[in-house]
Scaffold this active site. Structure first.
Site, short mmCIF file in Angstrom:
data_model
loop_
_atom_site.label_atom_id
_atom_site.label_comp_id
_atom_site.label_asym_id
_atom_site.label_seq_id
_atom_site.Cartn_x
_atom_site.Cartn_y
_atom_site.Cartn_z
CD GLU A 1 -1.44 -2.33 2.00
OE1 GLU A 1 -0.24 -2.67 1.86
OE2 GLU A 1 -2.26 -2.98 2.66
CB CYS B 1 -0.62 0.74 5.03
SG CYS B 1 0.90 -0.08 4.50
N1 THU Z 1 2.18 -6.41 4.05
C1 THU Z 1 1.72 -5.53 3.12
O1 THU Z 1 2.29 -5.38 2.04
N2 THU Z 1 0.60 -4.82 3.44
C2 THU Z 1 -0.07 -4.89 4.63
O2 THU Z 1 -0.97 -4.10 4.87
C3 THU Z 1 0.32 -5.91 5.60
C4 THU Z 1 1.56 -6.65 5.34
C5 THU Z 1 3.38 -7.16 3.73
C6 THU Z 1 4.59 -6.81 4.56
C7 THU Z 1 5.40 -8.08 4.48
O3 THU Z 1 6.17 -8.02 3.29
C8 THU Z 1 4.35 -9.17 4.32
O4 THU Z 1 3.17 -8.54 3.93
C9 THU Z 1 4.11 -9.98 5.59
O5 THU Z 1 3.82 -9.15 6.66
#
Ligand code: THU
Length: 160
Positions: A75, A115
């Site tokens: 995000e 985020c």
């Molecule tokens: N992650 C995201 O990209 N967005 C979120 O809102 C939650 C988590 C990613 C971070 C990390 O690379 C993986 O998901 C596991 O936490």
């Protein structure tokens, strides 16, 4: 003492066909973005697609790092890219999904707190609410703005 109850409104859909064409496209772009995420550590590939007020769509995905905290969520990659490339264009909506070893998530995943805080900043910066679409194979959740997830928040008004 006064008790203050806070209500959030989330809409749930069974299929993306219940959504407008533009939202279906935004979800497709988020799914596409998930496929190119760099997530060798968690194997949790998140995709986000941001729709701008000018109609352009910007994708982002999570970028992990061997030094774990140096990575960034999908995000924020999408929003920072959108706001850096189009500094004068507000964000209208964001679609988010995640792809795991079992395929796309069945239940939608909500954005993490950091985020949400970044999305809130973007809403305030452009004075424009951001509609959120969370895609899961069994369910799609939408919310009309970030406050539905972060009703009590720290924002620029507090710095005055
Ligand atoms: N992650 C995201 O990209 N967005 C979120 O809102 C939650 C988590 C990613 C971070 C990390 O690379 C993986 O998901 C596991 O936490």
């Amino acid at each position: 003492m006064e008790k203050r109850e806070i209500k959030s409104v989330l809409l749930e859909y069974k299929s993306s066909t219940e959504l407008s064409d533009v939202f279906q496209k935004l979800i497709d772009e988020a799914k596409q973005a998930a496929s190119t995420a760099y997530a060798p550590y968690s194997k949790f590939k998140v995709g986000a697609a941001v729709l701008l007020e000018n109609g352009d769509i910007v994708q982002g995905n999570n970028q992990e790092n061997a030094a774990y905290p140096s990575g960034l969520c999908a995000e924020r990659v999408a929003i920072f890219y959108a706001n850096s490339k189009y500094p004068n264009v507000a964000i209208k909506s964001i679609a988010i999904t995640a792809f795991t070893q079992d395929g796309f998530v069945k239940e939608p995943i909500p954005p993490c707190g950091s985020c949400l805080q970044v999305m809130l900043e973007s809403e305030n910066r452009y004075n424009n609410e951001i509609e959120v679409l969370l895609y899961g194979e069994d369910k799609i959740i939408t919310a009309k703005n970030i406050s539905q997830f972060l009703p009590v928040n720290f924002n620029k008004e507090m710095l005055k």
